[in-house]
Design a protein around this motif. Structure first.
Motif, PDB file in Angstrom:
ATOM      1  N   THR A  14       0.424   2.402   7.703  1.00 42.16           N
ATOM      2  CA  THR A  14       0.083   2.684   8.709  1.00 42.16           C
ATOM      3  C   THR A  14       0.709   2.026   9.940  1.00 42.16           C
ATOM      4  O   THR A  14       1.158   1.218   9.405  1.00 42.16           O
ATOM      5  CB  THR A  14      -1.606   2.642   9.315  1.00 42.16           C
TER       6      THR A  14
ATOM      7  N   SER B 279       0.867  -1.006   0.257  1.00 41.78           N
ATOM      8  CA  SER B 279      -0.012  -0.288  -0.245  1.00 41.78           C
ATOM      9  C   SER B 279       0.775   1.084  -0.578  1.00 41.78           C
ATOM     10  O   SER B 279       2.092   0.951   0.914  1.00 41.78           O
ATOM     11  CB  SER B 279      -0.734   0.283   1.568  1.00 41.78           C
TER      12      SER B 279
ATOM     13  N   GLN C  95      -0.249   0.759  11.800  1.00 45.31           N
ATOM     14  CA  GLN C  95      -0.271  -1.364  12.322  1.00 45.31           C
ATOM     15  C   GLN C  95      -0.549  -1.887  10.554  1.00 45.31           C
ATOM     16  O   GLN C  95      -0.378  -3.241  11.222  1.00 45.31           O
ATOM     17  CB  GLN C  95      -2.116  -0.724  12.559  1.00 45.31           C
ATOM     18  N   LYS C  96      -0.725  -1.111   9.786  1.00 44.23           N
ATOM     19  CA  LYS C  96      -1.146  -1.986   8.574  1.00 44.23           C
ATOM     20  C   LYS C  96      -0.400  -1.812   7.761  1.00 44.23           C
ATOM     21  O   LYS C  96       0.533  -0.973   6.874  1.00 44.23           O
ATOM     22  CB  LYS C  96      -2.403  -1.666   8.326  1.00 44.23           C
ATOM     23  N   ASN C  97       0.997  -2.422   7.570  1.00 44.76           N
ATOM     24  CA  ASN C  97       2.419  -2.211   7.075  1.00 44.76           C
ATOM     25  C   ASN C  97       3.096  -3.569   6.912  1.00 44.76           C
ATOM     26  O   ASN C  97       3.305  -4.018   7.660  1.00 44.76           O
ATOM     27  CB  ASN C  97       3.082  -0.909   6.997  1.00 44.76           C
ATOM     28  N   HIS C  98       3.924  -3.869   6.073  1.00 43.72           N
ATOM     29  CA  HIS C  98       4.898  -4.721   5.542  1.00 43.72           C
ATOM     30  C   HIS C  98       6.151  -4.298   5.608  1.00 43.72           C
ATOM     31  O   HIS C  98       7.275  -5.064   4.332  1.00 43.72           O
ATOM     32  CB  HIS C  98       4.692  -6.168   5.003  1.00 43.72           C
TER      33      HIS C  98
END
Ligand code: CA
Length: 491
Positions: free
Chosen positions: A190, A186, A192-195
């Motif tokens: 964020t 993406s 909380q939401k990333n790799h």
């Protein structure tokens, strides 16, 4: 060394480079300047004149989506400037029509088929995940440049393994890594939401809202931290403009006149890519590093037009095909005083050539950590660009294979496609760059000869593919070859 000595060293180094290029082309020229160079400690010379190397890789970008490659819709002034001040290649190829094997070929300077890396990373349950990566014995460009005292960094997409410690960029020659280990991300991560990863650890904080900006921020910090005491190799591996289609609202507004949503957002992503390259270039100029940096820009494969709205015109095909639209990419080189400025190079070159070109620019041999000479598939392109090899070509023949979805060979201006779902396709690229007229029936001798040549190339491999992508991708093969492609630029 004082300034005068540095200048003398630089001039002598230029002379030696020129002489070596002439010798490479079998011209009889005495290497008198090498004698002169011995008066200066080689180590001092290396540290004084070796260039920085900036390799910028776009991801899934259309061949026709830069203004310097004909786009009438997308304005890319910063990338255009690299071409205007350097060499713009019109027949540059990558080694595969999808991301991961293309990157494996680029970073090793070898056909990825040689070490079984033909597919994007896939994880069928019956194969140990540790097997799915760039083969451990392969040497990367970063390994080689690090061995000769370059600082090495990769920022952006890795996509060469993510399942064992030895897969990670820091174990494959890179001092610094920030980015994603897999193939996509993406653009608005964020906490909380990333790799994303920094070195060997997951990232927990978001520093910059838009990922293309963030990757550039990290790259600029890497360059600024080097203080000119070591040359650096920066592999700026943007995931832009790969899916997901996500752009900043202000960039989308610039392209509000484009009705098709995919094309509109894609164009905005291209704008962000170009702006960020301009930002990095400005940073290098401010630190007086730009002209001592060999800059190369290319894409890892052709644009997947159906998925992201990219345009490969005038080429037919897209990512996932061995038509020109899948494997021919923009490729630009800029290195003032060493490469000509503002020229076009119209003979086939390959991402395979980057490894030997970089090592020659660094005045270093292509050897592994044990000192063994690497068996690379590319050539140093400098003498070809500089006109010292007018009577020879970097490559008469180039080959591709994507088991079981097809194989291809380019030999001179002939291009042969061997696909599982149709008879052989033969094209003359000198008159038919869009590959519209199959000449296989008209030239059966050429067809047979190229089939044999392609087969002989395959017999060189020590390994078959180590893994395959999921079988459902094979169904899609026929569709992408039959698709109607936009072959002309639109305003
Ligand atoms: Ca790609």
């Amino acid at each position: 060394m004082d300034t005068l000595c540095l200048r003398v060293a630089w001039l002598q180094e230029i002379t030696v480079r020129t002489e070596l290029r002439k010798r490479f082309c079998n011209l009889v020229v005495p290497l008198v300047s090498i004698v002169a160079i011995s008066a200066i400690a080689i180590e001092d010379l290396h540290s004084a004149v070796r260039p920085n190397i900036l390799l910028i890789l776009a991801d899934d970008m259309g061949y026709g989506d830069l203004s310097c490659y004909g786009s009438l819709q997308i304005d890319t002034p910063h990338i255009d400037a690299l071409a205007a001040e350097g060499v713009r290649c019109t027949q540059a190829y990558v080694t595969a029509c999808v991301c991961a094997p293309s990157r494996a070929g680029l970073i090793t300077g070898r056909y990825p088929n040689r070490f079984g890396f033909e597919h994007n990373l896939a994880y069928p349950k019956y194969i140990n995940r540790e097997w799915i990566a760039l083969e451990q014995n392969e040497t990367t460009i970063a390994d080689c440049l690090k061995n000769v005292n370059y600082r090495t960094g990769i920022f952006g997409k890795w996509h060469l393994g993510e399942s064992a410690d030895w897969h990670l960029p820091n174990e494959r020659g890179f001092d610094c890594f920030f980015g994603m280990l897999n193939g996509h991300h993406s653009y608005f991560p964020t906490p909380q939401k990333n790799h994303l990863w920094r070195q060997r650890k997951p990232v927990e904080e978001v520093r910059t809202p838009y990922l293309t900006d963030w990757i550039t921020d990290e790259a600029i910090e890497f360059v600024n931290a080097n203080n000119n005491d070591h040359p650096w190799f920066l592999y700026l591996s943007y995931n832009t403009p790969h899916n997901p289609l996500e752009a900043k609202p202000q960039d989308i507004a610039l392209y509000s006149h484009i009705k098709d949503r995919k094309r509109r957002v894609y164009s905005a992503m291209q704008h962000a890519l170009d702006e960020n390259i301009g930002r990095l270039v400005n940073s290098l100029k401010e630190r007086s590093q730009f002209d001592n940096t060999l800059v190369v820009f290319l894409s890892d494969n052709g644009g997947p037009c159906m998925a992201n709205g990219s345009v490969n015109a005038p080429l037919r095909g897209q990512k996932g095909t061995l038509l020109e639209g899948g494997i021919r990419v923009p490729m630009i080189f800029r290195w003032p005083q060493h490469l000509p400025a503002g020229i076009e190079y119209h003979h086939p070159v390959s991402s395979l050539d980057l490894f030997p070109t970089f090592m020659a620019a660094a005045n270093s041999d292509t050897v592994n950590h044990s000192g063994q000479t690497l068996e690379l598939d590319g050539v140093d392109l400098q003498p070809f660009f500089s006109g010292h090899c007018k009577d020879s070509l970097p490559h008469k023949t180039l080959c591709w294979r994507w088991t079981p979805r097809g194989a291809a060979i380019r030999d001179g201006d002939w291009k042969l496609l061997r696909l599982p779902h149709m008879p052989p396709q033969l094209f003359d690229l000198s008159t038919d760059v869009s590959e519209l007229r199959n000449l296989a029936a008209e030239y059966p001798d050429v067809t047979v000869a190229l089939m044999a040549k392609l087969n002989n190339w395959e017999l060189e491999f020590e390994s078959q593919p180590r893994w395959m992508s999921a079988p459902h991708y094979n169904r899609y093969s026929r569709e992408v070859y039959d698709e109607h492609y936009q072959l002309e630029q639109l305003e």
